[in-house]
Design a protein around this motif. Structure first.
Motif, PDB file in Angstrom:
ATOM      1  N   LEU A 141       0.816  -1.285   0.014  1.00  0.00           N
ATOM      2  CA  LEU A 141      -0.072   0.125   0.081  1.00  0.00           C
ATOM      3  C   LEU A 141       1.004   1.326  -0.050  1.00  0.00           C
ATOM      4  CD1 LEU A 141      -2.799  -1.163   2.644  1.00  0.00           C
ATOM      5  CD2 LEU A 141      -3.074  -0.929   0.415  1.00  0.00           C
ATOM      6  N   LYS A 142       2.043   1.337   0.536  1.00  0.00           N
ATOM      7  CA  LYS A 142       2.669   2.455   0.868  1.00  0.00           C
ATOM      8  C   LYS A 142       3.523   2.522  -0.540  1.00  0.00           C
ATOM      9  CE  LYS A 142       7.406   3.694   2.171  1.00  0.00           C
ATOM     10  NZ  LYS A 142       8.735   3.086   2.227  1.00  0.00           N
ATOM     11  N   ASN A 143       3.831   1.691  -1.344  1.00  0.00           N
ATOM     12  CA  ASN A 143       4.247   1.606  -2.708  1.00  0.00           C
ATOM     13  C   ASN A 143       3.116   2.269  -3.666  1.00  0.00           C
ATOM     14  OD1 ASN A 143       6.597   0.762  -2.071  1.00  0.00           O
ATOM     15  ND2 ASN A 143       6.530  -1.505  -2.608  1.00  0.00           N
ATOM     16  N   GLN A 144       2.044   2.038  -3.248  1.00  0.00           N
ATOM     17  CA  GLN A 144       1.167   2.705  -3.969  1.00  0.00           C
ATOM     18  C   GLN A 144       0.652   4.122  -3.648  1.00  0.00           C
ATOM     19  OE1 GLN A 144      -2.388   0.364  -3.805  1.00  0.00           O
ATOM     20  NE2 GLN A 144      -1.811  -1.056  -5.411  1.00  0.00           N
ATOM     21  N   GLY A 145       1.423   4.721  -2.827  1.00  0.00           N
ATOM     22  CA  GLY A 145       1.148   6.214  -2.224  1.00  0.00           C
ATOM     23  C   GLY A 145       0.091   6.152  -1.289  1.00  0.00           C
ATOM     24  N   LYS A 146      -0.357   5.159  -0.562  1.00  0.00           N
ATOM     25  CA  LYS A 146      -1.651   5.310   0.190  1.00  0.00           C
ATOM     26  C   LYS A 146      -0.777   5.649   1.722  1.00  0.00           C
ATOM     27  CE  LYS A 146      -4.547   2.807  -2.374  1.00  0.00           C
ATOM     28  NZ  LYS A 146      -5.322   3.394  -3.482  1.00  0.00           N
ATOM     29  N   LYS A 147      -1.807   6.495   2.324  1.00  0.00           N
ATOM     30  CA  LYS A 147      -1.511   6.671   3.803  1.00  0.00           C
ATOM     31  C   LYS A 147      -2.409   5.580   4.488  1.00  0.00           C
ATOM     32  CE  LYS A 147      -0.647  11.750   3.757  1.00  0.00           C
ATOM     33  NZ  LYS A 147      -1.061  12.996   4.388  1.00  0.00           N
ATOM     34  N   ILE A 148      -2.163   5.156   5.570  1.00  0.00           N
ATOM     35  CA  ILE A 148      -2.782   4.126   6.222  1.00  0.00           C
ATOM     36  C   ILE A 148      -3.846   4.720   7.660  1.00  0.00           C
ATOM     37  CG2 ILE A 148      -2.643   1.955   7.374  1.00  0.00           C
ATOM     38  CD1 ILE A 148      -1.638   2.008   4.270  1.00  0.00           C
ATOM     39  N   LEU A 149      -4.829   4.079   7.873  1.00  0.00           N
ATOM     40  CA  LEU A 149      -5.388   4.222   9.199  1.00  0.00           C
ATOM     41  C   LEU A 149      -5.325   2.815   9.580  1.00  0.00           C
ATOM     42  CD1 LEU A 149      -8.691   6.175  10.292  1.00  0.00           C
ATOM     43  CD2 LEU A 149      -8.191   3.637  10.942  1.00  0.00           C
ATOM     44  N   TRP A 150      -4.557   2.575  10.752  1.00  0.00           N
ATOM     45  CA  TRP A 150      -4.233   1.108  11.211  1.00  0.00           C
ATOM     46  C   TRP A 150      -5.199   0.826  12.802  1.00  0.00           C
ATOM     47  CZ3 TRP A 150      -1.797  -3.241  10.263  1.00  0.00           C
ATOM     48  CH2 TRP A 150      -1.506  -4.160  11.397  1.00  0.00           C
ATOM     49  N   ALA A 151      -5.622  -0.303  12.732  1.00  0.00           N
ATOM     50  CA  ALA A 151      -6.282  -0.578  14.163  1.00  0.00           C
ATOM     51  C   ALA A 151      -6.343  -2.207  14.192  1.00  0.00           C
ATOM     52  CB  ALA A 151      -7.898  -0.308  14.109  1.00  0.00           C
ATOM     53  N   PRO A 152      -6.490  -2.683  15.256  1.00  0.00           N
ATOM     54  CA  PRO A 152      -6.480  -2.029  16.608  1.00  0.00           C
ATOM     55  C   PRO A 152      -5.029  -1.904  17.326  1.00  0.00           C
ATOM     56  CG  PRO A 152      -7.494  -4.154  16.843  1.00  0.00           C
ATOM     57  CD  PRO A 152      -6.996  -4.176  15.509  1.00  0.00           C
ATOM     58  N   ASP A 153      -4.102  -2.954  17.036  1.00  0.00           N
ATOM     59  CA  ASP A 153      -3.033  -3.104  18.029  1.00  0.00           C
ATOM     60  C   ASP A 153      -1.748  -2.020  17.688  1.00  0.00           C
ATOM     61  OD1 ASP A 153      -1.118  -3.975  19.690  1.00  0.00           O
ATOM     62  OD2 ASP A 153      -0.914  -5.864  18.548  1.00  0.00           O
ATOM     63  N   LYS A 154      -1.798  -1.188  18.839  1.00  0.00           N
ATOM     64  CA  LYS A 154      -0.655  -0.118  18.646  1.00  0.00           C
ATOM     65  C   LYS A 154       0.707  -0.775  18.577  1.00  0.00           C
ATOM     66  CE  LYS A 154      -0.356   0.443  23.564  1.00  0.00           C
ATOM     67  NZ  LYS A 154      -0.533   1.318  24.765  1.00  0.00           N
ATOM     68  N   HIS A 155       1.010  -1.780  19.322  1.00  0.00           N
ATOM     69  CA  HIS A 155       2.300  -2.284  19.176  1.00  0.00           C
ATOM     70  C   HIS A 155       2.797  -2.904  17.507  1.00  0.00           C
ATOM     71  CE1 HIS A 155       2.801  -1.667  23.182  1.00  0.00           C
ATOM     72  NE2 HIS A 155       1.996  -2.399  23.772  1.00  0.00           N
ATOM     73  N   LEU A 156       1.712  -3.800  17.111  1.00  0.00           N
ATOM     74  CA  LEU A 156       2.069  -4.245  15.923  1.00  0.00           C
ATOM     75  C   LEU A 156       1.871  -3.080  14.706  1.00  0.00           C
ATOM     76  CD1 LEU A 156       2.186  -6.750  13.754  1.00  0.00           C
ATOM     77  CD2 LEU A 156      -0.411  -6.993  13.752  1.00  0.00           C
ATOM     78  N   GLY A 157       1.243  -2.306  15.082  1.00  0.00           N
ATOM     79  CA  GLY A 157       1.056  -1.053  14.071  1.00  0.00           C
ATOM     80  C   GLY A 157       2.450  -0.328  14.317  1.00  0.00           C
ATOM     81  N   LEU A 170      -2.380   5.170  14.170  1.00  0.00           N
ATOM     82  CA  LEU A 170      -2.505   4.000  14.845  1.00  0.00           C
ATOM     83  C   LEU A 170      -3.866   4.246  15.948  1.00  0.00           C
ATOM     84  CD1 LEU A 170       0.929   3.147  15.866  1.00  0.00           C
ATOM     85  CD2 LEU A 170      -0.276   2.751  13.663  1.00  0.00           C
ATOM     86  N   TRP A 171      -4.444   3.294  15.777  1.00  0.00           N
ATOM     87  CA  TRP A 171      -5.683   2.900  16.864  1.00  0.00           C
ATOM     88  C   TRP A 171      -4.650   2.599  18.389  1.00  0.00           C
ATOM     89  CZ3 TRP A 171     -10.779   3.899  17.112  1.00  0.00           C
ATOM     90  CH2 TRP A 171     -11.617   3.346  18.023  1.00  0.00           C
ATOM     91  N   GLN A 172      -5.198   2.784  19.359  1.00  0.00           N
ATOM     92  CA  GLN A 172      -4.533   2.649  20.665  1.00  0.00           C
ATOM     93  C   GLN A 172      -5.005   1.183  21.421  1.00  0.00           C
ATOM     94  OE1 GLN A 172      -1.586   4.225  21.505  1.00  0.00           O
ATOM     95  NE2 GLN A 172      -1.944   5.129  19.124  1.00  0.00           N
TER      96      GLN A 172
END
Ligand code: 13P
Ligand code: SF4
Length: 316
Positions: A141-157, A170-172
């Motif tokens: 997704l980064k290579n496609q220029g996308k910005k990410i909204l990530w959930a739910p694990d803050k550590h994995l994120g 990151l969701w917390q």
């Protein structure tokens, strides 16, 4: 009177059912799943196996989100879990209403959620990922220029963000099991075993991940024990995984990573209380009664299927 495992085997056959188990459930359930044509695996392969199986009924020994994922991918099949109360702190930490508002506030971002979420949260997402696939998907997704909204694990994120350099909001949420591993105590333990390799699941805090020789999904950690030259491994994930690790490398020494230390509320608590709710008794009872069936609203199911199927196609 036949043994409980024989009774479960008979019920599985009578119901054309298959048992799909996670590495964190009891060794008895893992052994039974494999002995009856089912599977023991990480959450990604559990999902894939259920979808490809010819069985009419999938019995999931794991936690609720694993049962829901199986149902989402096989809506025509009956999916049973052993205890409907067996949940996951990551799923509980991410209620759909709050999550949906968060997404609405950031419409420019691609929504990527971890598999450890409800069907509704998956339906709100563009992509679903697991620990075994998160890095590759975010890199893509980064290579496609996308910005990410990530959930739910803050550590994995946080780990994925560091590794890929992607722009991630990151969701917390966090996993109550992995969050308890302590870096200071782990460093002390490593000093006693300087030749040991440290294996860490990426739901653990950054300070623990920083000490790791291998960071990866449950399957990746098992493969590391099997394939690496070290004879001693310190393992920072749920201790249910030791069953499979001992099976693949019987002569190697496995040590639980410590959860003691400042702020810890237990000395060694590396076992998920919800995974521990799965046992032979409720497996047999579920099969006999047909209780604990997973039901998902059809439109939620359809939307969640799109985001999980993307992952399965991407990792095929
Ligand atoms: P895996 O996908 O690595 O099996 O992880 C699932 C999980 O719940 C870990 O706590
Ligand atoms: Fe959820 Fe953590 Fe249990 Fe895995 S170990 S099911 S992430 S609470």
């Amino acid at each position: 009177m036949s043994s409980i495992t024989d009774q479960i085997k008979a019920e599985l056959t009578a119901n054309n059912a298959v048992l799909v188990a996670h590495y964190y459930v009891s060794s008895e359930l893992q052994t039974l799943a494999e002995a009856t044509g089912g599977i023991v695996s990480d959450s990604l392969e559990m999902a894939r196996f259920g979808q490809n199986s010819d069985a009419d009924t999938i019995v999931v020994a794991g936690v609720k989100f694993m049962g829901e994922t199986a149902k989402i991918l096989s809506p025509e099949k009956t999916v049973l879990v052993l205890d409907t109360e067996a949940t996951c702190s990551l799923d509980e930490d991410c209620p759909i209403d709050e999550f949906s508002k968060f997404c609405d506030q950031h419409p420019e971002r691609t929504v990527v959620v971890y598999a450890n979420t409800s069907a509704e949260v998956k339906a709100r997402a563009d992509w679903v990922v697991t620990s075994g696939s998160a890095l590759k998907v975010i890199e893509h997704l980064k290579n496609q220029g996308k910005k990410i909204l990530w959930a739910p694990d803050k550590h994995l994120g946080n780990y994925v963000q560091q590794e890929t350099g992607a722009d991630m909001l990151l969701w917390q949420g966090s996993c109550v099991v992995h969050e308890r591993f302590k870096a200071d105590a782990l460093a002390n333990l490593k000093a006693y075993h300087p030749d040991a390799a440290i294996l860490v699941h990426p739901e653990s805090p950054q300070s623990v991940v920083d000490l790791a020789d291998v960071v990866g999904s449950t399957t990746a950690l098992i493969n590391a024990v099997r394939d690496r030259d070290e004879q001693v491994f310190i393992v920072a994930t749920d201790n249910g995984i030791f069953h499979k690790m001992r099976e693949v490398a019987p002569h190697k020494t496995l040590i639980e990573a410590p959860t003691a230390g400042v702020g810890a509320d237990c000395v060694s608590c590396a076992h998920c209380e919800w995974m521990a709710m799965n046992n032979l008794e409720n497996c047999l009872n579920t099969l006999k009664t047909g209780n604990n069936e997973i039901k998902i609203d059809a439109s939620v199911n359809h939307q969640a299927q799109n985001s999980i199927q993307k992952l399965l196609d991407f990792t095929a």
